[in-house]
Design a protein around this motif. Structure first.
Motif, mmCIF file in Angstrom:
data_model
loop_
_atom_site.group_PDB
_atom_site.id
_atom_site.type_symbol
_atom_site.label_atom_id
_atom_site.label_comp_id
_atom_site.label_asym_id
_atom_site.label_seq_id
_atom_site.Cartn_x
_atom_site.Cartn_y
_atom_site.Cartn_z
ATOM 1 N N LEU A 296 0.806 -1.223 0.000
ATOM 2 C CA LEU A 296 0.000 0.000 0.000
ATOM 3 C C LEU A 296 0.838 1.271 0.000
ATOM 4 C CD1 LEU A 296 -2.559 -1.133 2.738
ATOM 5 C CD2 LEU A 296 -2.986 -1.022 0.272
ATOM 6 N N GLU A 297 2.149 1.102 -0.107
ATOM 7 C CA GLU A 297 3.068 2.231 0.035
ATOM 8 C C GLU A 297 2.710 3.413 -0.856
ATOM 9 O OE1 GLU A 297 7.924 2.972 -0.058
ATOM 10 O OE2 GLU A 297 7.062 1.106 -0.828
ATOM 11 N N ASP A 298 2.332 3.131 -2.085
ATOM 12 C CA ASP A 298 2.022 4.203 -3.037
ATOM 13 C C ASP A 298 0.522 4.414 -3.208
ATOM 14 O OD1 ASP A 298 4.777 4.598 -3.592
ATOM 15 O OD2 ASP A 298 4.753 2.869 -4.945
ATOM 16 N N THR A 299 -0.254 3.867 -2.260
ATOM 17 C CA THR A 299 -1.706 3.976 -2.333
ATOM 18 C C THR A 299 -2.202 5.134 -1.486
ATOM 19 O OG1 THR A 299 -1.912 1.583 -2.652
ATOM 20 C CG2 THR A 299 -3.883 2.755 -1.911
ATOM 21 N N SER A 300 -3.277 5.734 -1.917
ATOM 22 C CA SER A 300 -3.909 6.794 -1.136
ATOM 23 C C SER A 300 -5.421 6.671 -1.286
ATOM 24 C CB SER A 300 -3.443 8.177 -1.609
ATOM 25 O OG SER A 300 -4.108 9.198 -0.888
ATOM 26 N N VAL B 106 15.957 7.847 16.473
ATOM 27 C CA VAL B 106 16.854 8.362 15.437
ATOM 28 C C VAL B 106 16.374 7.936 14.050
ATOM 29 C CG1 VAL B 106 19.187 8.227 14.493
ATOM 30 C CG2 VAL B 106 18.852 8.458 16.963
ATOM 31 N N ILE B 107 15.990 6.656 13.923
ATOM 32 C CA ILE B 107 15.618 6.125 12.612
ATOM 33 C C ILE B 107 14.333 6.762 12.087
ATOM 34 C CG2 ILE B 107 14.849 4.060 11.388
ATOM 35 C CD1 ILE B 107 17.859 4.200 11.867
ATOM 36 N N TRP B 108 13.284 6.829 12.917
ATOM 37 C CA TRP B 108 12.025 7.334 12.366
ATOM 38 C C TRP B 108 12.081 8.831 12.075
ATOM 39 C CZ3 TRP B 108 8.524 11.047 13.744
ATOM 40 C CH2 TRP B 108 8.455 11.477 15.061
ATOM 41 N N ARG B 109 12.957 9.530 12.767
ATOM 42 C CA ARG B 109 13.062 10.972 12.534
ATOM 43 C C ARG B 109 13.995 11.327 11.369
ATOM 44 N NH1 ARG B 109 10.879 14.031 16.684
ATOM 45 N NH2 ARG B 109 10.305 12.847 18.560
ATOM 46 N N THR B 110 14.840 10.391 10.952
ATOM 47 C CA THR B 110 15.836 10.730 9.930
ATOM 48 C C THR B 110 15.736 9.904 8.646
ATOM 49 O OG1 THR B 110 17.468 9.172 10.847
ATOM 50 C CG2 THR B 110 17.481 11.425 11.724
ATOM 51 N N GLN B 111 14.997 8.783 8.697
ATOM 52 C CA GLN B 111 14.964 7.894 7.548
ATOM 53 C C GLN B 111 13.568 7.840 6.920
ATOM 54 O OE1 GLN B 111 17.901 6.608 6.478
ATOM 55 N NE2 GLN B 111 18.785 7.766 8.200
ATOM 56 N N SER B 112 13.477 7.179 5.793
ATOM 57 C CA SER B 112 12.208 7.055 5.076
ATOM 58 C C SER B 112 11.258 6.107 5.810
ATOM 59 C CB SER B 112 12.456 6.518 3.673
ATOM 60 O OG SER B 112 12.936 5.181 3.733
ATOM 61 N N ASP B 113 9.986 6.180 5.439
ATOM 62 C CA ASP B 113 8.993 5.276 6.030
ATOM 63 C C ASP B 113 9.356 3.822 5.769
ATOM 64 O OD1 ASP B 113 7.556 7.390 6.985
ATOM 65 O OD2 ASP B 113 5.971 7.295 5.472
ATOM 66 N N ARG B 114 9.756 3.520 4.548
ATOM 67 C CA ARG B 114 10.100 2.137 4.198
ATOM 68 C C ARG B 114 11.261 1.633 5.047
ATOM 69 N NH1 ARG B 114 10.775 -1.546 -0.762
ATOM 70 N NH2 ARG B 114 8.904 -0.565 -1.557
ATOM 71 N N PHE B 115 12.272 2.474 5.222
ATOM 72 C CA PHE B 115 13.421 2.082 6.042
ATOM 73 C C PHE B 115 12.972 1.822 7.472
ATOM 74 C CE2 PHE B 115 17.171 2.451 8.593
ATOM 75 C CZ PHE B 115 18.202 1.986 7.794
ATOM 76 N N VAL C 154 9.936 1.018 8.651
ATOM 77 C CA VAL C 154 9.086 -0.170 8.742
ATOM 78 C C VAL C 154 9.944 -1.432 8.734
ATOM 79 C CG1 VAL C 154 7.357 -1.557 7.531
ATOM 80 C CG2 VAL C 154 7.038 0.908 7.748
ATOM 81 N N THR C 155 10.959 -1.474 7.868
ATOM 82 C CA THR C 155 11.864 -2.627 7.823
ATOM 83 C C THR C 155 12.662 -2.735 9.111
ATOM 84 O OG1 THR C 155 12.076 -2.361 5.421
ATOM 85 C CG2 THR C 155 13.731 -3.711 6.530
ATOM 86 N N PHE C 156 13.158 -1.617 9.587
ATOM 87 C CA PHE C 156 13.954 -1.583 10.818
ATOM 88 C C PHE C 156 13.134 -2.044 12.010
ATOM 89 C CE2 PHE C 156 15.484 0.796 14.553
ATOM 90 C CZ PHE C 156 16.820 0.427 14.566
ATOM 91 N N GLU C 157 11.921 -1.544 12.116
ATOM 92 C CA GLU C 157 11.060 -1.867 13.262
ATOM 93 C C GLU C 157 10.578 -3.307 13.229
ATOM 94 O OE1 GLU C 157 7.340 -1.805 15.745
ATOM 95 O OE2 GLU C 157 7.578 -2.278 13.626
ATOM 96 N N THR C 158 10.343 -3.825 12.026
ATOM 97 C CA THR C 158 9.808 -5.181 11.891
ATOM 98 C C THR C 158 10.874 -6.253 12.065
ATOM 99 O OG1 THR C 158 8.132 -4.352 10.343
ATOM 100 C CG2 THR C 158 8.502 -6.733 10.398
ATOM 101 N N PHE C 159 12.081 -5.994 11.575
ATOM 102 C CA PHE C 159 13.098 -7.043 11.550
ATOM 103 C C PHE C 159 14.346 -6.745 12.382
ATOM 104 C CE2 PHE C 159 10.782 -7.440 7.486
ATOM 105 C CZ PHE C 159 10.280 -8.724 7.653
ATOM 106 N N VAL C 160 14.878 -5.534 12.274
ATOM 107 C CA VAL C 160 16.163 -5.246 12.913
ATOM 108 C C VAL C 160 16.041 -5.211 14.433
ATOM 109 C CG1 VAL C 160 18.061 -3.603 13.115
ATOM 110 C CG2 VAL C 160 16.979 -3.994 10.883
ATOM 111 N N LEU C 161 15.057 -4.492 14.961
ATOM 112 C CA LEU C 161 14.928 -4.400 16.412
ATOM 113 C C LEU C 161 14.638 -5.757 17.056
ATOM 114 C CD1 LEU C 161 13.043 -1.002 16.889
ATOM 115 C CD2 LEU C 161 15.450 -1.508 17.337
ATOM 116 N N PRO C 162 13.683 -6.553 16.533
ATOM 117 C CA PRO C 162 13.481 -7.886 17.117
ATOM 118 C C PRO C 162 14.713 -8.777 16.998
ATOM 119 C CG PRO C 162 11.577 -7.255 15.806
ATOM 120 C CD PRO C 162 12.651 -6.239 15.534
#
Length: 206
Positions: A30-34, A158-167, A169-177
């Motif tokens: 849905l990234e490009d959906t509105s 740091v990530i959500w304030r400086t990076q893209s939404d896609r970055f 979402v990937t970071f929160e879903t996979f990197v942190l866990p």
């Protein structure tokens, strides 16, 4: 608890890990959906959030139904997801949902830190019945996990304030866990050193 029941570990993992992975997939689709509702345009992130909240609640309810038990952490996380998910959709602002992750990890760090200042291990309270270990071992693990949660909260900010939404979402879903999993696995030497035999109330070498 008398009503607690064991379920297939694969099913348990699917119910616990499925919702965030589905959020990740939904966002990518849905990234490009509105869509426009009542004259307000909602982008893909907001839509994915609106979909994620009921999925998480349904998954938590099914897990509770099957096992007869739900942890305090799961309850707390579900409450924050509903609260910040609602704010995200209501104000059409993804910052609320992104801050939720920071607040969750900061809360865990604070709770463990408060326990440490009182000379108690919050981890032992949560896991002591399944992992017999001397108090010294619990204190070591608690300090390390508290620091890990602080690092995760800071990293998320740091990530959500400086990076893209896609970055993010990937970071929160996979990197942190994955980072948290590695931290837990790295405690194996502590667990081995301070583990207790069943019925042993003293530490190693007692």
């Amino acid at each position: 608890m008398a009503d607690e029941r064991e379920i297939n570990p694969w099913l348990k993992n699917a119910l616990e890990l499925g919702p965030p992975i589905l959020f990740f997939i939904a966002y990518l689709r849905l990234e490009d959906t509105s869509i426009t509702v009542g004259g307000t345009a909602y982008d893909g992130f907001i839509i994915a959030t609106a979909v994620f909240v009921p999925i998480l609640l349904a998954s938590t309810a099914i897990l509770w139904k099957l096992t007869g038990k739900i942890s305090r952490i799961q309850i707390f996380t579900a409450i924050l997801v509903v609260f910040f998910g609602a704010l995200t959709v209501w104000f059409n602002n993804d910052a609320f949902f992104k801050m939720k992750t920071t607040i969750v990890y900061a809360f865990f760090a604070a709770m463990l830190g408060i326990g440490l200042m009182r000379g108690k291990s919050g981890l032992k309270y949560l896991m002591g019945d399944r992992l017999p270990m001397a108090d010294e071992g619990w204190m070591i693990m608690t300090k390390r996990l508290a620091l890990a949660f602080v690092a995760m909260a800071i990293a998320n900010e740091v990530i959500w304030r400086t990076q893209s939404d896609r970055f993010w979402v990937t970071f929160e879903t996979f990197v942190l866990p994955a980072f948290l999993f590695v931290v837990f696995m790295s405690q194996a030497p502590v667990i081995e050193r301070f583990s207790l035999d069943e019925g042993d109330e003293d530490g190693p070498g007692a």
